[in-house]
Design a protein around this motif. Structure first.
Motif, PDB file in Angstrom:
ATOM      1  N   GLN A  41       4.421  33.450  85.557  1.00  0.00           N
ATOM      2  CA  GLN A  41       3.285  33.657  84.666  1.00  0.00           C
ATOM      3  C   GLN A  41       2.357  34.771  85.126  1.00  0.00           C
ATOM      4  N   GLU A  42       2.092  34.806  86.435  1.00  0.00           N
ATOM      5  CA  GLU A  42       1.090  35.746  86.928  1.00  0.00           C
ATOM      6  C   GLU A  42       1.271  35.922  88.427  1.00  0.00           C
ATOM      7  N   LYS A  44      -1.076  37.366  91.705  1.00  0.00           N
ATOM      8  CA  LYS A  44      -2.373  37.861  92.177  1.00  0.00           C
ATOM      9  C   LYS A  44      -2.247  38.282  93.636  1.00  0.00           C
ATOM     10  N   THR A  92      -5.099  41.151  89.687  1.00  0.00           N
ATOM     11  CA  THR A  92      -3.900  40.691  88.996  1.00  0.00           C
ATOM     12  C   THR A  92      -2.905  41.827  88.988  1.00  0.00           C
ATOM     13  N   THR A  94       0.298  43.952  87.885  1.00  0.00           N
ATOM     14  CA  THR A  94       0.995  44.160  86.627  1.00  0.00           C
ATOM     15  C   THR A  94       2.472  43.867  86.830  1.00  0.00           C
ATOM     16  N   ALA A 100       5.907  37.679  80.798  1.00  0.00           N
ATOM     17  CA  ALA A 100       6.363  36.594  81.671  1.00  0.00           C
ATOM     18  C   ALA A 100       7.840  36.801  81.978  1.00  0.00           C
TER      19      ALA A 100
END
Length: 138
Positions: A41-42, A44, A92, A94, A100
């Protein structure tokens, strides 16, 4: 914890694997953590100390698959800037494919610190990879 299979709690919410990195990790491919089949999802990166190598201060985030598929060292993030030109604190990253990313088998998320030029004397960050296990999506 790196080297252990990520726990799936059986609910469709984000899980996380994380790892600390420093300038002494230059050139090493490090395991962030093991994940089940999931959707990334992400990602960091929380930089706490600027990396100060002379030329490149970069981080790649990739994957090693459990089924023998060729590893991709920058599948998710390529050349994230760890230098003083980015602010301290969380950023965050890229995702390479800008969406996703689906992982179909057990895998290990990896990162590679790339510092070139004058040898670095400082740099520290935390890397967080958030994912939702496929088995929990209905």
């Amino acid at each position: 914890m790196a080297g252990e299979r990520a726990l799936s709690l059986g609910y469709p919410f984000a899980h996380c694997v994380a790892r600390s990195i420093t300038f002494t990790d230059d050139g090493s491919t490090l395991d962030i953590g093991d994940i089940p089949p999931c959707t990334i999802q992400e990602i960091k990166i929380a930089k706490t100390v600027d990396f100060d190598a002379g030329t490149n201060n970069q981080l790649d985030i990739g994957i090693k698959y459990s089924d023998g598929t060729t590893a991709d060292p920058d599948a998710f993030v390529s050349n994230a800037d760890l230098s003083s030109s980015t602010a301290l604190g969380p950023l965050t990253a890229t995702l390479v494919n800008s969406a996703a990313f689906k992982v179909g088998v057990d895998a290990t998320i990896t990162c590679t610190v790339d510092l070139t030029g004058t040898a670095a004397t400082a740099g520290a960050a935390e890397v967080f990879v958030y994912f939702v296990p496929t088995e929990t999506v209905r």
